[in-house]
Design an enzyme around this catalytic site. Sequence first.
Site, mmCIF file in Angstrom:
data_model
loop_
_atom_site.group_PDB
_atom_site.id
_atom_site.type_symbol
_atom_site.label_atom_id
_atom_site.label_comp_id
_atom_site.label_asym_id
_atom_site.label_seq_id
_atom_site.Cartn_x
_atom_site.Cartn_y
_atom_site.Cartn_z
ATOM 1 N N GLU A 171 0.845 -1.151 -0.225
ATOM 2 C CA GLU A 171 0.135 -0.065 -0.098
ATOM 3 C C GLU A 171 0.692 1.342 -0.006
ATOM 4 O O GLU A 171 0.594 2.274 0.714
ATOM 5 C CB GLU A 171 -0.991 0.021 1.225
ATOM 6 C CG GLU A 171 -1.856 -1.310 1.413
ATOM 7 C CD GLU A 171 -2.691 -1.340 2.323
ATOM 8 O OE1 GLU A 171 -2.822 -0.605 3.231
ATOM 9 O OE2 GLU A 171 -3.502 -2.475 2.722
ATOM 10 N N GLU A 288 -6.464 -10.893 -1.032
ATOM 11 C CA GLU A 288 -7.077 -10.676 0.272
ATOM 12 C C GLU A 288 -8.461 -10.501 -0.319
ATOM 13 O O GLU A 288 -9.316 -9.880 0.328
ATOM 14 C CB GLU A 288 -6.459 -9.248 0.648
ATOM 15 C CG GLU A 288 -5.014 -9.142 1.213
ATOM 16 C CD GLU A 288 -4.745 -8.097 1.870
ATOM 17 O OE1 GLU A 288 -5.583 -7.496 2.411
ATOM 18 O OE2 GLU A 288 -3.563 -7.540 1.923
#
Length: 383
Positions: A171, A288
Amino acid sequence: MMTRREWMRQAAGVTAVAAMPGLLRGGGLAQAPANSGQAIIGAGSLKAHATARGLLTGCAVNANLFRKDEAFRTLLAEQYNIVVPENCLKWNMLRPTADAYNFADPDSLVAFAETHKMRVRGHNFVWHEALPSWFAGTVNKDNAQKFLVDHIHIVGGRYKGKIHSWDVVNEAIWIPDGRPDGLRSSSLWFQMLGPGYIDLAFRTAREADPTALLTYNDYSIEYDNDEEGKKRAAVLALLRRMKADKVPLDALGIQSHLHAVSKDGFSRGVRELINGAKALGLQVFVTELDVNDDAVATADMTECDKIVADVYRSYLTAALEGPEVKAVLTWGVGDKNTWLNNGAKFRKQHPERLQRPLPFDPDYAPAAAFFAMRDSFDKTEKR
């Protein structure tokens, strides 16, 4: 298709199996009873259907459940051929002090995976979140590089040769910070080391474990809207820059936290990501996957489960259209322990009910999403 309750009644006759080590008695998988209608273990498991297409399928593993819940460990071995620690390899869980590491949970998971011929993903080396309480008062511009390099060498070196892929940097793109390159300048790593921390992390990870597939992992890049389109473009630009600078990079991780109700599709966005990664010679992992159902209006949970399953099916149809995606992992296993039920943050529209975003229900019976995943694997081309 059986309902979850029907499956639970019929599966009650399945021989119980011990969990770890030597989880499966006699070295084999327990089988559903002959009258179960549709076997969901053995040849009917997610991993069997994925393996037939050359895919890895897995989940994030909650360390507390792994330690305490035998049924959870049984399910892992029955259904998956790859696992990823949910939290126990993050800095705040792994490093209680600046000078100490706690490897008990990841060591146990890696050993379990080896026993049951499963792969392991490492998550993660570098993230702006999940930093320990001692971090801010200890790490500074003068010593941040040493902390980062030492951490990757120690952790990556401990599991050298045992990790399928590492989320090296997680991220790093955040458009609201306003940089032309989209980098998350609010990250402490960026503030201490500048944008070079990304390349440093990947080069160090290659030194620590030359065989692991080094992955950049990010979220909110899947949907066909302007906001996620800008982030998606910045992610792909980062990957192109890294490859041009000969930074060791092997894969893109698409987190895939989806929504059961959305005005936007994701087919175009997913293909942009996958085609962009393919052009750079990168593998792609769905890392995810789950489906937030808070905005589903119906009080009929069977209907809610169907809506969630339809999102799984549509998304995996788009993601698995070509051979680039090599692994599909959900962020958790059963609805009872999903991060989407931790507090009220993700249950704003329907706080009175728990979310049901995963392939298994709170009792580890298969949800409609399980069958959607399995069907999607069956329809994809062989890798």
